[in-house]
Design a protein around this motif. Structure first.
Motif, short mmCIF file in Angstrom:
data_model
loop_
_atom_site.label_atom_id
_atom_site.label_comp_id
_atom_site.label_asym_id
_atom_site.label_seq_id
_atom_site.Cartn_x
_atom_site.Cartn_y
_atom_site.Cartn_z
N GLU A 115 -2.97 9.71 -5.35
CA GLU A 115 -3.96 8.69 -4.99
C GLU A 115 -3.31 7.59 -4.16
OE1 GLU A 115 -7.50 7.41 -4.57
OE2 GLU A 115 -7.42 8.68 -6.36
N ASN A 116 -3.98 7.22 -3.07
CA ASN A 116 -3.54 6.04 -2.32
C ASN A 116 -3.93 4.81 -3.12
OD1 ASN A 116 -2.43 7.09 0.23
ND2 ASN A 116 -4.50 7.90 0.54
N THR A 141 -10.44 -2.85 -7.18
CA THR A 141 -10.26 -2.15 -5.90
C THR A 141 -10.12 -3.19 -4.80
OG1 THR A 141 -12.67 -1.94 -5.64
CG2 THR A 141 -11.50 -0.05 -6.55
N SER A 187 0.85 -1.20 0.00
CA SER A 187 0.00 0.00 0.00
C SER A 187 0.88 1.25 0.00
CB SER A 187 -0.91 0.02 1.24
OG SER A 187 -1.72 -1.13 1.27
N LEU A 195 -9.35 0.78 -1.99
CA LEU A 195 -8.30 1.50 -2.71
C LEU A 195 -8.11 0.91 -4.10
CD1 LEU A 195 -5.54 1.90 0.06
CD2 LEU A 195 -7.19 3.61 -0.70
#
Length: 348
Positions: free
Chosen positions: A100-101, A167, A89, A171
């Motif tokens: 953006e994460n 996703t 992550s 995320l």
């Protein structure tokens, strides 16, 4: 059901108020169901796209992918038809200032997982420093050919294509090769995915196999989130039951003299009961249809940041559930109708 319809048309205000109440609760129920579905999809859509039956992780990881680390020795002892994956992550940003994460996920280009990924635009290429990116990043303004810089590193990933339903834990996912992520995680493998469930005898000591459904339930916050929504949805069903019961009971008590006269004239109890059930059915169906229509309009008008999904199957189940609870709520006034003694009502 002539009597039921005629009565509803005569008492428009009373029955309209019940329909409005059913509509409001049904609308809230449909929106909550849509949000529950949307958030669920946002958390697990990437996992569903892998089309794996099971995942093998470290037995001490509690089913959490980032907490699982597999040794090369254990990987070698597993069947060779699995797909090694790693999760990392990190914040990514483009040259244009977009941030953006994201979840960096490594897959083998020859694996069944990679072959199952659906390309929506661009090319399916995850060679070194190339990445296949979630459509969510496309919606946020990222384009094919953009270079994503991974925060706190010099790594840059070129966007070669976009993929749908990608996703994980809310995320967007960026699929890359193990060579690309090597500088970040030093070649660590977090888990191995299998298309078919393995026999327990094929799993080395220190590793644990989970089916995909169990793995999804162990995603951070997923089970608690779904449990919360399910509790609220269940409570709304109870509210519908109570609302219908109370209003129909009050209406029944108010018209007891009329019902007594009808019984004295030879109208059967069964006919009066069916008339009440029909009224409940009509009110619930009208309320549900209006709620579904407004729910669809609401879902289309909300910004993409709101994860709401009005799924046809969920809408049908929800609608039938509301109608069923409405009919169930009519049982209390039906009992009152069955007990009517026409002689006592008309003073005989």
């Amino acid at each position: 059901m002539f009597l039921a319809i005629k009565e509803m048309l005569h008492e428009k205000l009373r029955y309209s108020l019940i329909i409005v109440l059913i509509f409001l609760v049904s609308y809230l129920l449909i929106i909550l169901t849509g949000l529950a579905t949307g958030l669920s999809t946002l958390n697990k859509s990437a996992v569903n796209e892998w089309h794996a039956s099971s995942i093998v992780l470290n037995s001490d990881s509690e089913g959490r992918l980032p907490q699982s680390f597999l040794s090369q020795d254990n990987i070698n002892r597993l069947p060779k038809n699995g797909t090694k994956i790693s999760q990392y992550s990190m914040l990514v940003k483009s040259k244009g200032g977009l941030k953006e994460n994201a979840q960096l996920i490594t897959v083998d280009p020859q694996s069944f997982v990679y072959k199952n990924l659906k390309l929506t635009s661009g090319s399916k290429n995850i060679s070194k420093n190339f990445g296949l990116v979630s459509d969510k990043l496309k919606d946020d303004g990222f384009k094919i050919g953009d270079y994503l810089t991974v925060a706190n590193s010099t790594m840059k990933i070129k966007i070669t294509g976009f993929t749908s339903n990608a996703t994980l834990s809310a995320l967007p996912v960026i699929y890359i090769s193990s060579d690309t992520i090597q500088p970040l995680n030093k070649g660590v493998t977090n888990a191995v995915l299998f298309k078919d469930k393995l026999k327990n005898s094929k799993i080395p000591n220190g590793l644990k196999q989970l089916n995909i459904k169990t793995f999804i339930n162990k995603l951070p916050g997923y089970s608690a989130q779904q449990l919360t929504f399910n509790f609220m949805i269940s409570f709304l069903y109870i509210i519908i039951l109570i609302v219908i019961s109370i209003f129909l009971y009050i209406l029944t008590v108010q018209k007891l003299p009329n019902l007594g006269v009808l019984k004295a004239q030879g109208v059967s109890t069964q006919y009066l009961i069916l008339s009440t059930l029909f009224q409940s059915l009509v009110m619930s169906v009208v309320g549900v249809i209006i709620a579904i229509t407004l729910g669809e309009i609401t879902a289309m008008s909300l910004p993409s940041e709101v994860p709401i999904v009005i799924d046809t199957n969920n809408v049908v189940v929800t609608g039938l559930g509301i109608v069923f609870m409405s009919l169930l709520g009519a049982l209390i006034p039906i009992r009152q109708i069955a007990k009517i003694d026409p002689y006592k009502i008309i003073g005989g």
